[in-house]
Write a protein that holds these residues in place. Structure first.
Motif, short mmCIF file in Angstrom:
data_model
loop_
_atom_site.label_atom_id
_atom_site.label_comp_id
_atom_site.label_asym_id
_atom_site.label_seq_id
_atom_site.Cartn_x
_atom_site.Cartn_y
_atom_site.Cartn_z
N UNK B 81 3.72 5.26 -0.39
CA UNK B 81 2.46 4.52 -0.59
C UNK B 81 1.58 5.10 -1.70
N UNK B 82 2.11 6.02 -2.50
CA UNK B 82 1.28 6.57 -3.58
C UNK B 82 0.91 5.48 -4.59
N UNK B 84 0.75 2.24 -4.08
CA UNK B 84 -0.21 1.31 -3.47
C UNK B 84 -1.60 1.93 -3.39
N UNK B 85 -1.65 3.25 -3.22
CA UNK B 85 -2.94 3.94 -3.16
C UNK B 85 -3.60 3.97 -4.53
#
Ligand code: SF4
Ligand code: SF4
Ligand code: SF4
Ligand code: SF4
Ligand code: FES
Lengths: 447, 172
Positions: B81-82, B84-85
């Motif tokens: 999720x990096x 998406x973050x």
């Protein structure tokens, strides 16, 4: 008495534990093995501080304060000490934060960013250990990520006294394990996930569902039984998914649950995600029904004082006979947190003088024409022949009842409940507006 | 903080007249005009879409692709999720799941990028610790008739080939 920590005066009592004084005053003190409710073990050496007059750095979790103590946590010397300890701690760590659920709330990450920031000196391959081992009771173990702080071991040996976990092997090969052929198996097992300061123990239930930095937290109270353990509700709503509660975490309360929860209560968040999918009724139809003579209401003993009060005055205004029955399960309680009374606010029912006599309720139920159920489990999905049944419910019920009103559950409605020891506690609503009205508002509309 | 005093330009009489500046500008324009008139093949303008650009390099931020692992050609993404973050338009939708093949523990079940919301900033590529998402596809044009066609899912993103010589994820 006052002591000096980093040149600032701090108030404390003679004989207090230095680390406790620092944590109480919100001072930065890195630590792995010390935990408020498990005590100190002195194995991680992360809490080193410099004390004036002492040649070597000392661990704050084994230093008792005395008059004129001068402590430094920021001198170059002590920073170097902490950096070296952290490097040692992380020497064989797999650094797989990308797939680790703890990322974002991991002490290793925090401390590395605070004063690690070194390059690894390791020239030989890292020691390999077991990964994603299913320990039972929803707990997953990754031995490579463990810092051997023994919090989990001390929890099972000192608190639950079930002794499932231990540390085996020596030196680089030390690892947390259960005895072969055994599993982690006690009704409080999932606490070790929260106690573990790193990602060595993670929850199978929460595993890979969310990254923690996407979560919001709200202070609440577990409604699983009358103990009223303090919790955080961790939930979120994202662009691509509707609002959902993802987990409960223990919120420390020294008088009630300390830092712990039972597994039943911890997993009871799932009820909050049950969607109601049926048509809801109109308030004016209920007004019509209220014209009947023989009316009876049963209110859930897990409702907040505010809700109970509103129900009570509603029943008084409309001459409805009101009862509440506790949820008793003789097999649920134990000597620690769990109580046989599985209602969250039965003491509140008593305080408001609501009738809870089971026999009287039985007699009245026979005679009643209209039965109003305020979310009580006893009447949920129960057939009552030749009676008109009105449901106020927080979760799904089969819709062949006279009237159904869906009300906001305890995650969406703040309130106060009284636990089994008479302690009054508030809980709060999450930040998202509930699709369902609050019970108090619906009853207000009926006036 | 130090203050640096910058003197204002354009205060002399010559500069205030503008005439000389106009002439020197016109000189450049006329120079190009006469060059192009003599030899039209040298004009850098491309008659897109009849003519396609020829200078798309691997560094060009085109449509995303998900890379594969060299060992077994499986997906490199671990659903951390990096990306998406980091994404400022919040257009990456990931749902993670446990990976059972023993190669890793986690992978995406769903990985959607909404190209209509994407601003092609490349932050997702920068954020990825696994070299699993790249924009080296060289694709500069996406057409479709419905909004849904612009949401690229995991399979679609995995099927796109790169134009750089590194086809596989370089992560260790
Ligand atoms: S598994 Fe976690 S709590 Fe247990 S010893 Fe290792 S780091 Fe400490
Ligand atoms: S002991 Fe009772 S109140 Fe505490 S977590 Fe368990 S069910 Fe909830
Ligand atoms: S290029 Fe930028 S906007 Fe597009 S998906 Fe990546 S981070 Fe998001
Ligand atoms: S593409 Fe990279 S940053 Fe995005 S989830 Fe996958 S591994 Fe993480
Ligand atoms: S916290 Fe003091 S030694 Fe671990």
């Amino acid at each position: 008495m006052k002591i000096l920590i980093d040149n600032a005066e701090v108030e404390c009592k003679e004989g207090d534990l230095l680390i406790e004084v620092m944590l109480k005053n919100a001072l930065e003190i890195p630590h792995f093995c010390y935990q408020e409710d498990l005590g100190a073990d002195g194995n991680c050496r992360m809490c080193m501080v410099e004390i004036k007059g002492q040649k070597r750095p000392q661990i704050a979790c084994n230093t008792f304060v005395k008059e004129n103590l001068e402590v430094s946590t920021i001198s170059e010397n002590i920073k170097e000490v902490k950096r070296s300890i952290l490097e040692l701690e992380l020497l064989n760590h797999p650094v797989d934060c990308a797939i680790c659920d703890q990322a974002g709330e991991c002490k290793l990450q925090d401390y590395y960013m605070d004063f690690g920031l070194y390059d690894s000196h390791l020239s030989t391959p890292k020691t390999k250990k077991g990964k994603h081992i299913d320990l039972g009771s929803n707990v997953m173990l990754d031995q490579e990520r463990c810092v051997l702080c023994t919090r989990c071991v001390r929890f099972t040996s000192n608190i639950t006294k079930t002794n499932e976990l231990g540390i085996i092997g020596r030196g680089d090969n030390s690892r947390v394990a259960v005895a072969p052929g055994h599993e982690l198996n006690n009704p409080y097992a999932m606490n070790v996930v929260e106690l573990c300061p790193v990602g060595a123990l993670t929850s199978k239930d929460f595993r890979f569902k969310q990254r923690v930095w996407f979560l919001d937290s709200t202070k609440s109270i577990c409604h699983g039984c009358s103990r009223g353990c303090n919790i955080y509700i961790d939930y979120n709503e994202t662009k691509y998914s509707a609002e959902k509660v993802h987990r409960f975490r223990a919120r420390r309360n020294n008088k009630i649950n300390k830092s712990f929860l039972c597994d039943y209560g911890r997993l009871s968040y799932k009820e909050l995600n049950e969607n109601f999918n049926a048509d809801v009724s109109h308030v004016k139809d209920l007004k019509e029904l209220l014209k009947d003579e023989k009316k009876l209401a049963l209110v859930s003993p897990s409702m907040s004082l505010q809700q109970l009060q509103a129900v009570k005055s509603f029943c008084k205004d409309n001459s409805v006979e009101l009862f509440s029955l506790p949820y008793i399960d003789e097999n649920f309680g134990d000597e620690w947190l769990k109580t046989n009374d599985m209602s969250a606010n039965f003491n509140g029912v008593k305080e408001l003088g609501i009738n809870y006599d089971e026999d009287e309720f039985g007699v009245s139920l026979q005679e009643a024409h209209v039965v109003i159920n305020f979310d009580h489990k006893y009447l949920k999905n129960r057939e009552l022949k030749s009676k008109k049944v009105v449901h106020f419910t927080t979760s799904h019920v089969d819709s062949d009842y006279e009237l159904i009103f869906v009300i906001a559950d305890f995650a969406h409605d703040s309130g106060t409940i009284i636990n089994c020891d008479g302690i009054r506690q508030d809980f709060y609503a999450t930040k998202y507006e509930s699709q369902n009205s609050r019970l108090v508002d619906i009853l207000e509309e009926l006036k | 903080m130090g203050i640096k005093v910058v003197h204002r330009h354009g205060n002399t009489f010559k500069e205030k007249m503008y005439i000389s500046a106009i002439f020197s500008g016109m000189k450049t324009t006329l120079k190009h005009f006469s060059t192009n008139l003599k030899d039209a093949t040298q004009i850098p303008t491309v008659c897109y879409p009849d003519e396609k650009p020829t200078d798309i390099t691997p560094r060009y931020r085109g449509v995303h692709r998900l890379t594969h692992r060299k060992e077994d050609n499986s997906i490199a993404c671990v659903a951390c999720f990096m990306c998406a973050t980091a994404c400022p338009s919040n257009c990456i939708d990931i749902v993670a799941m446990a990976r059972e093949d023993g190669l890793d523990e986690k992978m995406p079940k769903v990985f959607n990028i909404d190209l209509l919301e994407c601003v092609f900033c490349g932050y997702c590529v920068e954020a990825c610790p696994c070299d699993a998402i790249r924009m080296d596809s060289g694709i500069y044009s996406v057409v479709g008739e419905t909004r849904e066609e612009f949401i690229y899912d995991k399979e679609k993103l995995l099927s796109i080939k790169g134009i750089s010589k590194e086809e596989y994820s370089l992560a260790k």
